[in-house]
Design a protein around this motif. Structure first.
Motif, PDB file in Angstrom:
ATOM      1  N   GLN A 180     119.604  61.306 -10.424  1.00  0.00           N
ATOM      2  CA  GLN A 180     119.406  61.539 -11.857  1.00  0.00           C
ATOM      3  C   GLN A 180     119.412  60.220 -12.625  1.00  0.00           C
ATOM      4  N   GLU A 181     120.303  59.329 -12.238  1.00  0.00           N
ATOM      5  CA  GLU A 181     120.415  58.023 -12.892  1.00  0.00           C
ATOM      6  C   GLU A 181     119.129  57.213 -12.719  1.00  0.00           C
ATOM      7  N   LYS A 182     118.580  57.218 -11.501  1.00  0.00           N
ATOM      8  CA  LYS A 182     117.322  56.499 -11.226  1.00  0.00           C
ATOM      9  C   LYS A 182     116.188  57.045 -12.088  1.00  0.00           C
ATOM     10  N   GLU A 188     122.094  65.131  -7.185  1.00  0.00           N
ATOM     11  CA  GLU A 188     122.875  63.918  -6.932  1.00  0.00           C
ATOM     12  C   GLU A 188     122.837  63.003  -8.150  1.00  0.00           C
ATOM     13  N   PRO A 189     124.026  62.577  -8.623  1.00  0.00           N
ATOM     14  CA  PRO A 189     124.081  61.727  -9.829  1.00  0.00           C
ATOM     15  C   PRO A 189     123.256  60.451  -9.725  1.00  0.00           C
ATOM     16  N   GLU A 190     123.205  59.837  -8.535  1.00  0.00           N
ATOM     17  CA  GLU A 190     122.434  58.592  -8.412  1.00  0.00           C
ATOM     18  C   GLU A 190     120.932  58.843  -8.532  1.00  0.00           C
ATOM     19  N   LYS A 209     116.555  56.046 -15.734  1.00  0.00           N
ATOM     20  CA  LYS A 209     116.225  54.637 -15.942  1.00  0.00           C
ATOM     21  C   LYS A 209     114.714  54.420 -15.944  1.00  0.00           C
TER      22      LYS A 209
END
Length: 58
Positions: free
Chosen positions: A50-52, A46-48, A55
């Motif tokens: 991976q983004e977390k 899930e892109p979100e 960060k």
């Protein structure tokens, strides 16, 4: 020369002492993936998610 990066679950607000270091974001992501999927039951695809994780990398 690649930069040594650190990932800690605590930086995501998780009550977990897991910490990992690796040279570069891609290598660190590879090392962290198994822990995230197994221990925290998060879908690494899930892109979100991976983004977390990205960060939280320092």
């Amino acid at each position: 020369m690649k930069q040594v990066m650190t990932y800690r679950c605590k930086d995501l607000g998780l009550a977990c002492d897991y910490e990992e270091k690796a040279e570069g974001e891609n290598e660190l992501m590879k090392r962290v993936e198994g822990h995230i999927m197994t221990v925290h039951q998060m879908d690494i695809q899930e892109p979100e998610v991976q983004e977390k994780i990205k960060k939280a990398m320092k």
